[in-house]
Design an enzyme around this catalytic site. Structure first.
Site, PDB file in Angstrom:
ATOM      1  CG  HIS A 280      -1.970  -1.025   1.016  1.00 49.98           C
ATOM      2  ND1 HIS A 280      -2.899  -1.175   1.937  1.00 49.98           N
ATOM      3  CD2 HIS A 280      -2.183  -2.026   0.238  1.00 49.98           C
ATOM      4  CE1 HIS A 280      -4.023  -2.052   1.582  1.00 49.98           C
ATOM      5  NE2 HIS A 280      -3.512  -2.823   0.716  1.00 49.98           N
TER       6      HIS A 280
ATOM      7  CD  GLU B 287      -2.184   4.105   3.321  1.00 49.83           C
ATOM      8  OE1 GLU B 287      -3.272   4.140   3.638  1.00 49.83           O
ATOM      9  OE2 GLU B 287      -1.791   3.313   2.249  1.00 49.83           O
TER      10      GLU B 287
ATOM     11  CB  CYS C   5      -2.072   0.923   6.320  1.00 49.92           C
ATOM     12  SG  CYS C   5      -1.654   0.250   4.807  1.00 49.92           S
TER      13      CYS C   5
END
Length: 340
Positions: A263, A265, A293
């Site tokens: 992801h 993040e 996350c």
């Protein structure tokens, strides 16, 4: 502030300029009149939506009702005036000169607005000029799509695009007041707007088949790291078949345990590292972080998370970050897009 207005025939450019004069703006004018206009009319310098004398006369009548406008015969004189007087509020209507627009776009106090409206409604507003609908359509097409006309290019570059379907001046003025054109953040974005735009820019590099997500980690208003979602380095990109889960079209949040994509993040956190993040960093993401996350954000020491779009796991993310005393808030950008 200097506001420049462009738009299609009879879309409401003059009335938007008039609204701004009620807010204390003064009307400026640049483009010289055609040679056939008598010299004694030059002091009025109206804009015109047609090239013939009758239309010039109508424009003069419209502009004569608006006070305190100044005439400029050269672009340099216009630029010098608005630069020296940038603390005052001015409006230029009927922008049709691409060179003038490009010059003004360099100034940090300039805001460009474009106006459009449905063709049938614009014709009704224009009908008093004694053109048939067919003639009006031809005039409109020549104005917009003639290879020598820059109007289409000019309109497309506007920061604020307005669709004027109002049937009364009062209704239009109400909508303009709701748009809050005088918001200073339109000229210079806030830190939230600035970093969220960087997150949106990072998202354009995403190769994930599911959604484009971008992330920026900031400390003391300085970028520490950026990230976007996609498969890890040295692996085939997701949009090239690298992640089977994302390429099978599972619903949001389904089969995440089989997903190979990192992801946005995660990529930003890995790029920054715990030592660079410390306990005073802010994470900007164009999509609310998922639960996985969120756990990593808590562990990294981020103190605040700002997101734009919601996600199916928002509730779990809120719970985790709330327990860890991390501020989670949604970013609300100013209204810059089309409104009706």
């Amino acid at each position: 502030m200097l506001i420049g207005i462009s738009g299609t025939l009879s879309s409401g450019k003059t009335e938007v300029a008039r609204y701004l004069t009620f807010q204390g703006f003064k009307v400026l004018h640049y483009q010289p009149l055609p040679a056939e206009i008598p010299d004694e009319l030059n002091a009025y310098t109206p804009e015109s939506e047609d090239i013939n004398y009758e239309m010039e006369q109508l424009a003069i009548k419209q502009y004569s009702n608006m006070e305190n406008f100044k005439v400029f015969k050269t672009l340099d004189s216009l630029l010098e005036f608005v630069t020296v007087n940038w603390r005052d509020n001015y409006v230029i209507s009927h922008i049709e000169d691409i060179n003038m627009l490009k010059a003004l776009q360099k100034r940090p106090f300039f805001l460009h607005i474009s106006i459009d409206a449905p063709l049938s409604l614009r014709y009704k507003r224009y009908a008093k000029k004694k053109q048939t609908l067919e003639e009006f359509v031809q005039h409109n097409d020549d104005t917009l799509f003639n290879s020598k006309s820059p109007l289409l290019e000019i309109n497309n570059q506007a920061q604020v695009k307005i669709i004027n379907t109002s049937t009364s001046i009062k209704d239009l003025f109400i909508k303009l007041s709701e748009l809050n054109l005088l918001d200073p953040s339109r000229l210079r974005p806030t830190w939230d707007s600035y970093f969220m735009r960087l997150a949106d820019l990072a998202a354009l590099r995403s190769n994930c088949m599911k959604r484009r997500v971008g992330c920026v980690i900031v400390r003391d208003n300085r970028v520490v790291a950026t990230g976007y979602n996609g498969t890890p380095r040295h692996l085939t990109n997701c949009n090239q078949g690298g992640c089977l889960r994302c390429n099978k079209g599972h619903g949001s949040g389904a089969s995440l345990s089989t997903c190979l994509c990192l992801h946005a993040e995660e990529n930003a956190l890995l790029e920054a590292g715990r030592d660079r993040i410390r306990d005073d960093s802010v994470l900007y993401c164009n999509t609310c972080p998922c639960l996985t996350c969120s756990i990593k954000i808590v562990q990294s020491g981020i103190r605040e998370v700002v997101y734009a779009q919601s996600y199916s796991m928002d509730q779990d993310s809120h719970r985790v970050m709330s327990e860890a005393n991390i501020t989670l808030r949604q970013y609300q950008p100013p209204i810059d897009g089309i409104f009706i």
